[in-house]
Design a protein around this motif. Structure first.
Motif, PDB file in Angstrom:
ATOM      1  N   TRP A   1      10.357   9.628  -7.204  1.00 26.50           N
ATOM      2  CA  TRP A   1       9.390  10.182  -6.257  1.00 26.50           C
ATOM      3  C   TRP A   1       8.105  10.436  -7.013  1.00 26.50           C
ATOM      4  O   TRP A   1       8.112  11.066  -8.067  1.00 26.50           O
ATOM      5  CB  TRP A   1       9.911  11.488  -5.664  1.00 26.50           C
ATOM      6  N   LYS A   2       7.021   9.953  -6.500  1.00 24.63           N
ATOM      7  CA  LYS A   2       5.775  10.082  -7.248  1.00 24.63           C
ATOM      8  C   LYS A   2       4.623  10.388  -6.296  1.00 24.63           C
ATOM      9  O   LYS A   2       4.486   9.769  -5.254  1.00 24.63           O
ATOM     10  CB  LYS A   2       5.517   8.739  -7.962  1.00 24.63           C
ATOM     11  N   ASP A   3       3.835  11.366  -6.695  1.00 19.27           N
ATOM     12  CA  ASP A   3       2.594  11.638  -5.994  1.00 19.27           C
ATOM     13  C   ASP A   3       1.485  11.125  -6.891  1.00 19.27           C
ATOM     14  O   ASP A   3       1.156  11.747  -7.896  1.00 19.27           O
ATOM     15  CB  ASP A   3       2.446  13.147  -5.764  1.00 19.27           C
ATOM     16  N   VAL A   4       0.960   9.947  -6.571  1.00 19.44           N
ATOM     17  CA  VAL A   4      -0.051   9.384  -7.464  1.00 19.44           C
ATOM     18  C   VAL A   4      -1.407   9.968  -7.115  1.00 19.44           C
ATOM     19  O   VAL A   4      -2.158   9.409  -6.328  1.00 19.44           O
ATOM     20  CB  VAL A   4      -0.078   7.841  -7.427  1.00 19.44           C
TER      21      VAL A   4
ATOM     22  N   ARG B   1       0.881  -1.157   0.000  1.00 18.87           N
ATOM     23  CA  ARG B   1       0.000   0.000   0.000  1.00 18.87           C
ATOM     24  C   ARG B   1       0.922   1.211   0.000  1.00 18.87           C
ATOM     25  O   ARG B   1       2.060   1.119   0.480  1.00 18.87           O
ATOM     26  CB  ARG B   1      -0.908  -0.010   1.232  1.00 18.87           C
ATOM     27  N   ILE B   2       0.451   2.341  -0.514  1.00 20.36           N
ATOM     28  CA  ILE B   2       1.348   3.479  -0.716  1.00 20.36           C
ATOM     29  C   ILE B   2       2.100   3.839   0.566  1.00 20.36           C
ATOM     30  O   ILE B   2       3.296   4.122   0.549  1.00 20.36           O
ATOM     31  CB  ILE B   2       0.559   4.687  -1.276  1.00 20.36           C
TER      32      ILE B   2
ATOM     33  N   HIS C   1       2.970   9.561  -0.883  1.00 21.73           N
ATOM     34  CA  HIS C   1       4.018   9.544  -1.904  1.00 21.73           C
ATOM     35  C   HIS C   1       4.781   8.228  -1.953  1.00 21.73           C
ATOM     36  O   HIS C   1       4.960   7.567  -0.943  1.00 21.73           O
ATOM     37  CB  HIS C   1       5.007  10.688  -1.650  1.00 21.73           C
ATOM     38  N   ILE C   2       5.232   7.903  -3.175  1.00 25.13           N
ATOM     39  CA  ILE C   2       5.990   6.676  -3.384  1.00 25.13           C
ATOM     40  C   ILE C   2       7.433   7.049  -3.663  1.00 25.13           C
ATOM     41  O   ILE C   2       7.719   7.697  -4.680  1.00 25.13           O
ATOM     42  CB  ILE C   2       5.402   5.880  -4.559  1.00 25.13           C
ATOM     43  N   TYR C   3       8.327   6.692  -2.776  1.00 21.53           N
ATOM     44  CA  TYR C   3       9.748   6.989  -2.958  1.00 21.53           C
ATOM     45  C   TYR C   3      10.541   6.249  -1.890  1.00 21.53           C
ATOM     46  O   TYR C   3       9.978   5.777  -0.902  1.00 21.53           O
ATOM     47  CB  TYR C   3      10.016   8.497  -2.855  1.00 21.53           C
TER      48      TYR C   3
ATOM     49  N   GLY D   1       7.038  17.375   0.217  1.00 20.73           N
ATOM     50  CA  GLY D   1       6.198  17.147   1.390  1.00 20.73           C
ATOM     51  C   GLY D   1       6.954  16.405   2.484  1.00 20.73           C
ATOM     52  O   GLY D   1       6.362  15.717   3.308  1.00 20.73           O
ATOM     53  N   VAL D   2       8.285  16.549   2.482  1.00 27.38           N
ATOM     54  CA  VAL D   2       9.126  15.933   3.511  1.00 27.38           C
ATOM     55  C   VAL D   2       9.845  17.068   4.229  1.00 27.38           C
ATOM     56  O   VAL D   2      10.644  17.781   3.626  1.00 27.38           O
ATOM     57  CB  VAL D   2      10.156  14.973   2.871  1.00 27.38           C
ATOM     58  N   TYR D   3       9.506  17.272   5.501  1.00 30.55           N
ATOM     59  CA  TYR D   3      10.063  18.405   6.235  1.00 30.55           C
ATOM     60  C   TYR D   3      10.803  17.926   7.473  1.00 30.55           C
ATOM     61  O   TYR D   3      10.304  17.076   8.209  1.00 30.55           O
ATOM     62  CB  TYR D   3       8.941  19.332   6.742  1.00 30.55           C
TER      63      TYR D   3
END
Lengths: 376, 394
Positions: B244-247, B39-40, B130-132, B194-196
């Protein structure tokens, strides 16, 4: 089944049977089987699926890989506060003195049996592959008010050679009237599955009786506990109607592995009546390349196949390069088969590597075995 | 007493994924199945555990059932810990009444008590959408080296996609000069992932300040980051290279799935040094029957295949009957494809049964023109035999 505990005794079988390379570094119960399982997964999952929450595993030797596999028993839901999984190696593995035989190991850990709260014991060996719900046999045991119930499988006549197995004969009331202490004497098709159901007090008596006098050093549950008591105890037989693979030789291992390629066999062994659990190792899904051709085969996760695979079993993380062919073979975890290599009726133990262009061939009766981490 | 943690992760997993249509009807976007067994959210959870972060708060809101069941007590990611581990944090009620999470920053604000238990120096805020694969410990070192107060991981995207994201303008040594959330005319193609990574004591003050501002939408990208920049805080961009992907849409979900099937996929699922962990369904190995064919595909355990599978992804327990052809498709767990079925460019939901001789998806027939749309079949559907199902062109 709250009152039933499981005991898997691996102490008798090892050493009796020869699985060559496959048992060089592991016990039979720990041999990989069916693409991702180990032989012990079947009996252990059967016990758990039957509602047994307390399982003691008596190991004798070469149990490092078994311990790694079993871990805390989490996979089988046996990591419990109360009961759970107990692994019981011999007290003094190298001792020449002291009681031996399968009863000897029970005797060493008799406190475990005494301290367990359960009243009934399902006692099994570690080399049988089958899928069953023990609840049926246990309720039979209770209904018959049996002292001991032995599980057997009717193999039918005219099939494979049964002379290696201990056989049982029953009367019309399912009472055991004869049982072999040594295999090969009786002519009948009912083989003993190395599984009995016995009340714990009786089991404790049989064990302690064995070691009462001086000079008793070798004791076997079947030969000293059951066979001499066929008339004095109420001993019944209960049939297993499903598939049974008793792994006692390399050719037998090969034959039963290949049996899994029949969907009805694998469906039963893996799903029916219960799921078989095993340690998962988080491999990604299997990946098939552009030129992959895989037919009549079982493929586990983490495999990456670009070559040709026919009638074979591939365990997790196997790599088959382009132009390689694998036929009628069993390839264990993380093996590497390079370009142009070819396997025919071969068993590759874990992490073996078959280099470019090598051709290996065995026969059905005598499959070729390549040892763990071997480079060919 | 709870042991102090240097860095705590907060994983935002409340996303609805509106543009994913029926896929997110019953589950949140982070729970969407991906890659044949994941799952994502497995990617970010695995990143945490692979980076040595063992304290993760997962903020859920929209349709949390599947997500909660999936995460459980965190066993697959080794996040079942005495100290730390994974905690599912849903919105809750208190004396003054209950509140939903109003925005990303507000979700963290409402869980200040959770974070304070561990008294961390740093707070990692990530998104479960996100997928990464990313080593957050390298991000933390970068953050420390630059004496940064907030570090945002950034990646370059194609210009035409940039306006979907938070855009950063970066100066000397990666110092952030400007941050714009989804601008219509982006000034750069460096976007926020979106990674802080924050210095927790500083972020805490900004969260409180932001909460007092009634006009704020309580969002990191729209409110908190711009406010920190306005007040001259030290913010740095951490350049990330890799997949890196935001599906966000069905098209991008399908495309990212297909990306896994090329010869050398950018996202390597076979990397043993950076495993992606997930709940194991514990199925037996897949079986390919005589006459079956599988090419350019990812197939998960428990599948039984009699037909042909090409350029597709099959989740666990999928059955493909004799004479059926599955092409350019994603078949979710336990779906059953009958005999003589043709599936092309489709996503078939979990547990769906497709009757014999159905035709699902667009038949391109080799003709040119615009690419066919993706056909989506809802989970638990029962499709009777001989049906033809095609995508509705948008």
């Amino acid at each position: 089944m709250k009152h039933v505990m499981g005991v898997i005794n691996l102490s008798e079988k090892d050493g009796c049977y020869d699985l060559q390379e496959l048992t060089r570094q592991r016990c039979i119960a720990s041999i990989p089987f069916g693409g991702r399982y180990r032989i012990i997964d079947f009996v252990l999952s059967n016990m758990v699926n039957s509602g047994i929450n307390n399982v003691g595993i008596f190991t004798l030797n070469k149990y490092r890989s078994l311990l790694d596999h079993l871990g805390s028993g989490k996979v089988w839901d046996l990591h419990r506060k109360k009961d759970g999984l107990f692994i019981l190696p011999p007290m003094e593995p190298c001792a020449a003195e002291g009681p031996r035989g399968d009863m000897g190991y029970l005797y060493e850990h008799i406190d475990y049996l005494r301290n367990s709260s359960q009243k009934t014991v399902v006692y099994a060996g570690g080399n049988m592959i089958f899928n069953t719900d023990f609840r049926e046999a246990v309720s039979f045991h209770r209904e018959m008010q049996a002292d001991i119930t032995v599980l057997y499988k009717d193999m039918g006549m005219g099939g494979e050679d049964l002379s290696r197995y201990k056989k049982v004969a029953l009367d019309d009331d399912a009472r055991v009237v004869a049982m072999e202490a040594e295999p090969g004497q009786m002519k009948c098709s009912r083989i003993f599955m190395d599984i009995i159901i016995v009340g714990k007090p009786l089991l404790l008596d049989l064990i302690t009786d064995c070691f009462k006098g001086e000079g008793r050093r070798m004791c076997s549950l079947v030969n000293d506990g059951i066979v001499p008591n066929l008339s004095s105890l109420k001993i019944f037989g209960f049939p297993h109607r499903g598939y049974l693979a008793a792994i006692d030789s390399l050719s037998c291992y090969y034959r039963h592995s290949m049996g899994l390629l029949q969907p009805e066999v694998s469906r039963e062994l893996f799903f029916n009546p219960g799921f078989i659990y095993t340690k998962s190792n988080d491999e990604p899904p299997a990946r098939y390349g552009e030129d992959a051709l895989v037919q009549n085969s079982l493929v586990a996760n983490g495999c990456h196949i670009e070559g040709e695979v026919q009638n074979s079993i591939l365990f997790r993380g196997v790599r088959v390069h382009r132009g390689a062919t694998v036929k009628d073979s069993i390839v264990m975890q993380k093996c590497l088969i390079e370009e142009g290599a070819s396997l025919d009726t071969v068993i590759l133990d874990k992490e073996a590597c078959i280099s470019r262009g090598r051709e290996l061939k065995g026969s059905r009766e005598n499959p070729m075995v390549v040892g763990k981490r071997a480079k060919m | 007493m709870i042991q102090r943690k240097e860095c705590v992760a907060m994983l935002l997993a409340g996303g609805e994924g509106r543009r994913l249509g029926i896929l997110t009807k019953k589950l949140a976007k982070p729970a969407i199945p991906f890659g044949g067994k994941y799952r994502i959210i497995d990617f970010t959870l695995s990143n945490c555990t692979n980076s040595g972060i063992d304290t993760v708060g997962v903020l859920t809101q929209y349709q949390p059932l599947v997500l909660n069941a999936h995460i459980g007590i965190g066993i697959p990611w080794d996040l079942d810990r005495k100290n730390g581990g994974v905690s599912l944090l849903s919105p809750f009620a208190e004396k003054g009444g209950g509140r939903w999470y109003k925005g990303t920053a507000n979700a963290i604000y409402q869980n200040i008590c959770f974070i304070e238990q561990y008294d961390p120096e740093y707070l990692l805020v990530i998104s479960g959408d996100h997928i990464y694969k990313m080593d957050y410990s390298a991000l933390l070192s970068y953050h420390k080296e630059r004496n940064s107060e907030a570090t945002i991981a950034v990646i370059q995207v194609p210009w035409e996609e940039a306006s979907r994201f938070g855009i950063l303008s970066v100066g000397f040594e990666g110092k952030i000069i400007q941050f714009e959330e989804k601008p219509p005319k982006p000034k750069s193609n460096l976007v926020s992932m979106g990674v802080y990574m924050f210095n927790w004591p500083i972020l805490r003050e900004y969260l409180k300040k932001d909460e007092r501002d009634k006009g704020s939408s309580n969002d990191f990208g729209k409110d908190v980051i711009p406010m920190m920049l306005r007040e001259g805080r030290r913010l740095f961009a951490y350049p990330f290279q890799g997949y890196w992907k935001d599906v966000g849409t069905i098209e991008s979900l399908w495309q990212s799935s297909m990306d896994l099937l090329v010869e050398e996929p950018e996202l390597n699922l076979f990397d043993r040094e950076w495993r992606i962990y997930s709940v194991s369904p514990n199925h037996p190995p897949q079986y390919l029957a005589p006459g079956a064919r599988a090419r350019r595909s990812l197939i998960n355990e428990g599948c039984v295949i009699y037909g042909e599978v090409e350029n597709s992804i099959l989740f666990h327990g999928v059955y493909v009957g004799p004479g059926s052809v599955v092409k350019d498709s994603v078949i979710l767990a336990n779906a059953k494809i009958g005999e003589g079925v043709q599936v092309e460019k489709a996503i078939i939901g979990e547990e769906t049964v497709v009757g014999d001789n159905c035709r699902i998806g667009f038949d391109n027939g080799g003709s040119g023109g615009k690419p066919a749309d993706i056909t989506l079949v809802e989970e638990h559907s029962l499709i009777p035999g001989n049906m033809i199902i095609r995508s509705i062109s948008r």
